[in-house]
Design an enzyme around this catalytic site. Structure first.
Site, PDB file in Angstrom:
ATOM      1  N   THR A 118       8.731  -4.783  -0.869  1.00  0.00           N
ATOM      2  CA  THR A 118       7.357  -4.649   0.259  1.00  0.00           C
ATOM      3  C   THR A 118       7.623  -3.946   1.166  1.00  0.00           C
ATOM      4  OG1 THR A 118       6.775  -6.819   0.910  1.00  0.00           O
ATOM      5  CG2 THR A 118       6.287  -6.311  -1.610  1.00  0.00           C
ATOM      6  N   CYS A 119       6.493  -3.709   2.174  1.00  0.00           N
ATOM      7  CA  CYS A 119       7.182  -2.977   3.306  1.00  0.00           C
ATOM      8  C   CYS A 119       6.404  -4.369   4.300  1.00  0.00           C
ATOM      9  CB  CYS A 119       5.662  -1.624   3.806  1.00  0.00           C
ATOM     10  SG  CYS A 119       6.384  -0.344   3.096  1.00  0.00           S
ATOM     11  N   ASP A 120       6.933  -5.735   3.752  1.00  0.00           N
ATOM     12  CA  ASP A 120       5.930  -6.430   4.934  1.00  0.00           C
ATOM     13  C   ASP A 120       7.307  -7.222   5.224  1.00  0.00           C
ATOM     14  OD1 ASP A 120       5.750  -9.120   5.959  1.00  0.00           O
ATOM     15  OD2 ASP A 120       3.904  -8.857   4.361  1.00  0.00           O
ATOM     16  N   ASN A 169       1.378  -4.423  -2.182  1.00  0.00           N
ATOM     17  CA  ASN A 169       2.055  -2.974  -1.756  1.00  0.00           C
ATOM     18  C   ASN A 169       2.320  -2.053  -3.212  1.00  0.00           C
ATOM     19  OD1 ASN A 169       4.576  -2.665   0.259  1.00  0.00           O
ATOM     20  ND2 ASN A 169       2.924  -3.779   0.690  1.00  0.00           N
ATOM     21  N   ASN A 188       7.420   3.802   1.928  1.00  0.00           N
ATOM     22  CA  ASN A 188       8.515   2.957   2.419  1.00  0.00           C
ATOM     23  C   ASN A 188      10.035   3.277   2.970  1.00  0.00           C
ATOM     24  OD1 ASN A 188       9.633   0.273   1.526  1.00  0.00           O
ATOM     25  ND2 ASN A 188       8.644   0.327  -0.037  1.00  0.00           N
TER      26      ASN A 188
END
Lengths: 380, 380
Positions: free
Chosen positions: A327-329, A370, B94
């Protein structure tokens, strides 16, 4: 890693269904685990902690083997009943319950509830009159890999008051419970907790409250990277502690294995999405998988649980890697403080197997963070 | 907290639908936020970070206002397209993508991709030939409440190599991106990042690579407990920094607000399930809500984001409380290291309003941990 899982994953790959990560649980291993618990602690009733893995296949299997069920919510109670458990084999083991949920559980036939304060006793007295309650006491969990906070339980002295209130309000003060911490690798942890329990039994007896049950909770470990003692050692140690602290008046006992029942039955298959370095000088490679903290591996929080990972290159030279999710976390990093060694020959597209992932994975998965779908699961 | 949300919650309560926690998002606030960004940074294209809240109502509103979309997965790309965005208004932002997902995005018309290493460039060259790529550079995020790890981005020197590889492989080296950290309250954070960006522009130009875009990421804060500067101040500061570092050759710019676009548009209503103490001597009360870390409040991880909470007793004397969620997971505690002050008159059954919860809540919710359903959401 069982033959059955290997074959299942081979077929899935051959059919081209391996585009997303998945969890595969071998029910034969769950069956063996149940039998080991039943054999190691023949006088304890097993209440499977449904939250560890509430798949209907797991619940049905355990119900058919005679297991009881520790449930955290009305939804879990309904699942246990649907799997074939009768209500007297179900406990509502969450100390935090809405009064209307207690009433719903009572209507479903549930008569065994967990508490850790007087306010909760009052709710149960109103919504589930006459039921049995057990009071959870605080325990400090030294030696556990996933030590518990002070969230559940109260001081032993307060437990006596809580059980006294239960009696006054027409409930049955049934016993006490404790939890030695999840993934507890010290077999002796139960000894100190049982000493506390017996002291609460005595204090209650002095007030005319005769308790009859000790719920010894879960905490039984599953094998991750380090070896863990077999369940039979836990059984022996617990039995000795019961004799030591309760003499010839050994109470009824309950155990609530969750991780110990299903953890080693599951394997997650994941794909390497990317391998990179942050600069030419970096020693450590970053390896990004298609599963991370929000796709089911929530227990890597603070790098607590360190899973064993198999790769197609096992045996090759290893280098330290930071392991991260897709994920983009930025918090979606599994192991960084203590990098994870993986083969130098690892490649993008390789499939990895994360062992010991049968517990606390599938339901932790986020709904759609996401845009990634929840973890796909197969129970074979 | 808007009138519209108040009225919605009143009606929900009157209809008896308030048995579970819920998130209510006021789309009028989202509309205002979009206009503020557009006004504060008139020369930047707004790519809304879909992951912050991918509700179709939010995406459709923003698409109709002319927003572009920063997507973390093919599923998010499909949602943005379904909401009415044309493919040229969508970026696959991403840095971690499977090659087959790049191909799927390419087939959907996407031509703008994020990278931070050569391996990712190679995938894009194969699966999305001729596309534009921007390279994310590492930035250390001082001043952010949710600072980012080193997960995304590479050193500026490596970025030059990555963009060079892109050019050699037939892609269009379009620009660079950075992220100053989420909930960034220092307007000057962008200045240092833009200095880095301009230096990468120069290094690339020396190799004959002419970049034209700077993606300035997100990080725009929403108001939690502390006040945050208005977006117009960010706009002014960013414009000054662009002039300072790029002179009269100011590049195209992109911003990717997520939290700043939807955070303050949402309110979570939750119920107090239990209030207790662990012993008679304890000063601190434990307050258990029907929502916690696994029901949507994942950003309380390490107590990072501290939400403002309204109670029906505001104005009464306050005492420190540990705030926890409803699951049987000991990690499901929201605020403990720094206890949260709540009114002494707070009671079991009270409804609390958690402000600023429009971003990073609904999709973080677990599928069914402990049997609790995912967070119910309403976009009005």
């Amino acid at each position: 890693m069982t033959e059955r899982i290997q074959e299942f994953l081979r077929n899935r790959r051959n059919e081209g269904h391996d585009v997303e990560p998945c969890l595969v649980v071998d029910l034969e291993v769950v069956r063996d685990n149940y039998q080991s618990f039943a054999k190691a602690l023949p006088d304890s009733r097993v209440f499977y902690a449904v939250k560890a893995n509430p798949a209907s296949e797991v619940l049905s299997l355990l119900a058919s083997m005679g297991s009881c069920f520790d449930c955290a919510s009305v939804a879990e109670i309904q699942m246990a009943l649907a799997a074939g458990a009768s209500p007297e084999r179900v406990s509502y083991g969450n100390t935090i319950k809405k009064e209307r949920d207690i009433a719903r559980a009572f209507a479903l036939g549930i008569r065994l509830f967990s508490v850790d304060c007087t306010a909760e006793v009052e709710k149960i007295a109103r919504a589930a009159p006459g039921s049995k309650v057990f009071c959870r006491i605080l325990y400090d969990c030294a030696g556990a890999e996933w030590p518990l906070s002070r969230k559940f339980g109260c001081d032993p002295e307060m437990a006596v008051e809580v059980l006294d209130a239960a009696k006054r309000l027409g409930l049955e003060p049934y016993g006490i419970s404790f939890h030695v911490g999840s993934q507890q690798r010290k077999v002796k942890a139960w000894d100190r907790a049982l000493a506390m329990a017996s002291s609460v039994f005595r204090d209650c007896a002095e007030r005319g409250i005769n308790l009859s049950m000790v719920n010894m909770g879960g905490g039984f470990p599953t094998k991750y990277l380090k070896d863990v003692p077999p369940v039979v050692q836990y059984g022996r140690s617990i039995f000795r502690a019961l004799r030591k602290h309760f003499g010839n008046q050994i109470p009824e006992t309950i155990i609530e294995p969750g991780r110990g029942m299903v953890g080693n039955a599951g394997i997650i298959e994941t794909e390497v999405v990317l391998i990179s370095k942050k600069s030419d000088e970096d020693e450590v490679r970053w390896v990004y998988l298609d599963i991370g903290k929000f796709g089911g591996l929530a227990e890597t929080m603070d790098e607590s649980i360190r899973y064993a990972i198999r790769t197609p290159h096992d045996g090759a030279e290893m280098t330290p890697c930071v392991l991260a999710g897709p994920t983009c976390d930025s918090a979606d990093v599994l192991y960084e403080k203590l990098p994870y060694p993986l083969p130098v020959t690892l490649e993008i597209g390789d499939k990895l197997l994360i062992e010991g992932t049968g517990a606390y994975t599938s339901t932790y998965s986020s709904v759609a963070f996401n845009g990634f779908p929840p973890l796909r699961t197969y129970h074979i």
